[in-house]
Enzyme design. Structure first.
Site, short mmCIF file in Angstrom:
data_model
loop_
_atom_site.label_atom_id
_atom_site.label_comp_id
_atom_site.label_asym_id
_atom_site.label_seq_id
_atom_site.Cartn_x
_atom_site.Cartn_y
_atom_site.Cartn_z
N ALA A 152 0.84 -1.19 0.00
CA ALA A 152 0.00 0.00 0.00
C ALA A 152 0.88 1.25 0.00
CB ALA A 152 -0.92 0.00 1.22
N HIS A 198 -1.71 -2.69 -5.85
CA HIS A 198 -1.16 -2.97 -4.52
C HIS A 198 -2.12 -3.78 -3.68
CE1 HIS A 198 -3.45 -0.47 -1.65
NE2 HIS A 198 -3.63 0.37 -2.65
N CYS A 199 -1.53 -4.56 -2.78
CA CYS A 199 -2.28 -5.21 -1.71
C CYS A 199 -1.67 -4.72 -0.39
CB CYS A 199 -2.26 -6.73 -1.85
SG CYS A 199 -0.62 -7.45 -2.09
N ALA A 200 -1.74 -5.52 0.65
CA ALA A 200 -1.22 -5.04 1.93
C ALA A 200 0.30 -5.02 1.96
CB ALA A 200 -1.76 -5.89 3.08
#
Length: 653
Positions: free
Chosen positions: A306, A373-375
């Site tokens: 992120a 994006h992811c985490a």
């Protein structure tokens, strides 16, 4: 084609009559029943005795009754009315359950009041006994009404609504009607009602891995509830993270990422899931310490964790695709658009969730540099970016290996890799299913070619494209509306082999009025037929359009909703905004038709030979986090810029 239509006033008055009987009947019965019980308790803290008694605040306290009745009559559509009524009813039922399960009473002796406040207190005491305390129905209804009215107004009026809401909330204590515990539990009940209605979740069977994760979250939620009950008092605040953890467990056990709320989550969803989001954000920050934040798989295709503050803008990204519903996502910077396509962490997404995520990322990359994006940037984002490369012609295995080169710690389970086509047959770009008009019968094809030829012969139709159309990528063409020939002209302006993929969104009352129109709409154009005036079916129209886009078709939309003989545009109806918000991965292109209104004026049966041109403008960027009004204004400006009097910036095809 999806306008607001008339207000459902008749139904609103019927619901208001029902609510009046329901509210006073259930509330009065609970009060009277609790008065006969011997197990009524008191929960009060010592500091509450310092809360002043302010008689004049009985006026804002009573104002909620007027706001309650007026809100039902102010609903603009049947769907809004039914959702609002359901929330009001649910708030009463939740509070009623609390009144019966945990009977409490107010313990302070209220001082006497005179004048108008005294009269209002006397009226209140005539039917409201000092019971029905926790959760405060006054507070839970206030949250529902506060949210309703704040969504109806903007600017200074919205601040006025916020001021009214705060004043009513404070008056619950300063009129000595409730203790603090009633207010806290009333807020919790109100948030629960706002989140529960409407709640759209798609159930599916979890695999073993997801079941283990879900059971872990469920145990955490149950532990929080157990500690809350054991501690009592302020310990009940642990019920908040307990509920959030239980919802996450439900997501992994079959309900999917919808448990985190809709993509553009309103305030009550953000509040409800805040404990989980805070914990997940902190965990992601700890896991990504010392790791490269971002990596470029291909020119303009970035993946990673992120972004923080202006990191996305510093990368040059024009679009940010957020796959992580469980974290707090900061702002992405000015000029950068954010698209949400939520996927559960460590889980295998459903085909619909996967398709939405990959299509959103593909559309973002088509519009310019994109950050997916992811985490932590090691699984979901890498998988989706690999799928984007695969859909651009790279072998899925090669795309995954390329992703592993730039993100060496990236990992995926076999079930997730199967979505890329590694280990199983490759998944199609869009859900498999019948494609309307892809192999039309001979007569239908002949009529289609004849109609297109007639349009071109009568109008010398010319098309000017700024961005060529790839029929394999769904696109919404929105057009100025001057005549009933508009659909046929735009449809005829695309190559013959691509027309089956272009479906006009048409008014069912006009296009089914006669056998010829009905045949053209259903067998030649394969139109998406919707109600011109929404009599409770706006949601149906949006679902039909979304289904067509997810099937790989493109739509032809007229956002003005009706023919406009002038050169200026009529106000846009909100259908375009809603369908783009539902399908943020779809491409959106404005089209300006020149002269169709003069070539086929209103009331004419045969067209007048007159030169017509179709200007296909630049694609609109993906929908940003903007209001309906801002998006429609942006779309309107882009369409007006294509008028022949304005620089079009396009070249003739």
């Amino acid at each position: 084609m999806t306008g607001t239509g008339p207000r459902p006033r008749g139904e609103a008055f019927l619901w208001l009559a029902f609510l009046g009987v329901f509210f006073f009947g259930t509330y009065g019965w609970a009060n009277a029943f609790t008065a006969t019980r011997t197990d009524v308790g008191v929960v009060v803290w010592a500091w509450e005795r310092h809360i002043p008694f302010l008689p004049w605040t009985i006026v804002p306290y009573w104002s909620i009754d007027l706001a309650y009745a007026a809100s039902v009559l102010l609903c603009a559509t049947r769907r809004e009315l039914r959702v609002h009524v359901a929330r009001l009813v649910l708030a009463s039922l939740v509070s009623l359950a609390g009144f019966l399960a945990f009977p409490l009473r107010f313990s302070f002796e209220r001082p006497a009041a005179d004048g108008l406040p005294g009269s209002l207190f006397a009226l209140l005491s005539s039917f409201d006994l000092p019971f029905n305390q926790a959760p405060s129905l006054h507070v839970s209804l206030l949250l529902v009404l506060w949210t309703f009215y704040a969504g109806k107004v903007r600017g200074p009026w919205r601040w006025a609504v916020h001021g009214w809401g705060l004043l009513v909330g404070v008056s619950v204590l300063t009129t000595w009607q409730h203790h603090a515990v009633d207010v806290v539990t009333g807020v919790a009940a109100g948030v629960l009602c706002l989140c529960a209605v409407p709640l759209r979740l798609r159930g599916r069977r979890p695999d073993r891995h997801e079941t283990v994760i879900g059971l872990g979250y469920l145990l955490g939620g149950l532990a929080a509830f157990a500690v809350a009950a054991w501690q009592g008092g302020f310990g009940w605040l642990l019920a908040w993270p307990g509920l959030a953890l239980t919802l996450v467990a439900a997501g992994y056990l079959g309900l999917g990422p919808g448990v985190f709320g809709p993509p553009e989550a309103p305030w009550h969803w953000r509040v409800l899931m805040l404990p989980v989001r805070l914990a997940a954000t902190l965990s992601a920050r700890l896991q990504t310490r010392g790791l490269p934040g971002f990596a470029e798989l291909a020119p303009g295709l970035w993946v990673g964790r992120a972004p923080r503050a202006r990191e996305a803008a510093d990368l040059g990204a024009r679009t940010v695709v957020n796959l992580a519903p469980e974290i707090l996502a900061p702002g992405v910077g000015e000029g950068v658009f954010r698209v949400r396509a939520p996927l559960l962490d460590l889980a295998t997404p459903s085909p619909e969730e996967w398709d939405r995520a990959v299509a959103s990322a593909s559309a973002g990359w088509s519009a310019g540099p994109v950050l997916i994006h992811c985490a932590v940037g090691l699984q979901r984002s890498v998988l989706v970016a690999s799928a984007v490369l695969a859909r651009r012609g790279i072998e899925p295995a090669a795309a995954w290996e390329r992703a592993r080169e730039v993100r060496p710690r990236a990992c995926a389970r076999p079930a997730q890799l199967a979505l890329l086509g590694i280990g199983r047959a490759p998944c199609p770009p869009f859900p498999a299913g019948p494609i309307p008009g892809s192999r039309p019968p001979l007569l239908d094809r002949f009529c289609g070619h004849a109609l297109a030829g007639f349009c071109k012969a009568m109008t010398s139709l010319e098309a000017a494209w700024s961005v060529p159309w790839d029929p394999a990528r769904p696109r919404i063409f929105y057009v100025n509306h001057a005549s009933h020939a508009d659909s046929a002209l735009v449809w005829a302006s695309v190559p013959a082999e691509e027309r089956p993929r272009l479906r006009p969104v048409a008014a069912v009352d006009y296009w089914t009025a006669g056998p010829v129109r009905r045949y053209l709409a259903k067998r030649v154009f394969h139109a998406v037929l919707v109600e011109r005036q929404t009599t409770g079916r706006q949601e149906d129209a949006l679902e039909r359009m979304e289904a067509a886009l997810r099937n790989g078709d493109s739509l032809l939309l007229f956002p003005e909703g009706t023919r406009n003989p002038g050169s200026a545009l009529l106000p846009f109806r909100p259908g375009l905004y809603h369908v783009v918000r539902r399908c943020p991965w779809v491409e959106v292109q404005p089209v300006w038709l020149e002269n169709p209104g003069r070539g086929l004026p209103k009331g004419a049966v045969l067209p007048i030979p007159l030169l017509c041109r179709a200007f296909f403008g630049p694609l609109l960027p993906p929908v940003a986090e903007e209001s309906q009004e801002d998006f429609l204004a942006r779309a309107r400006t882009a369409l007006l810029a294509l008028r022949p009097s304005a620089p079009s910036g396009v070249e003739a095809a």
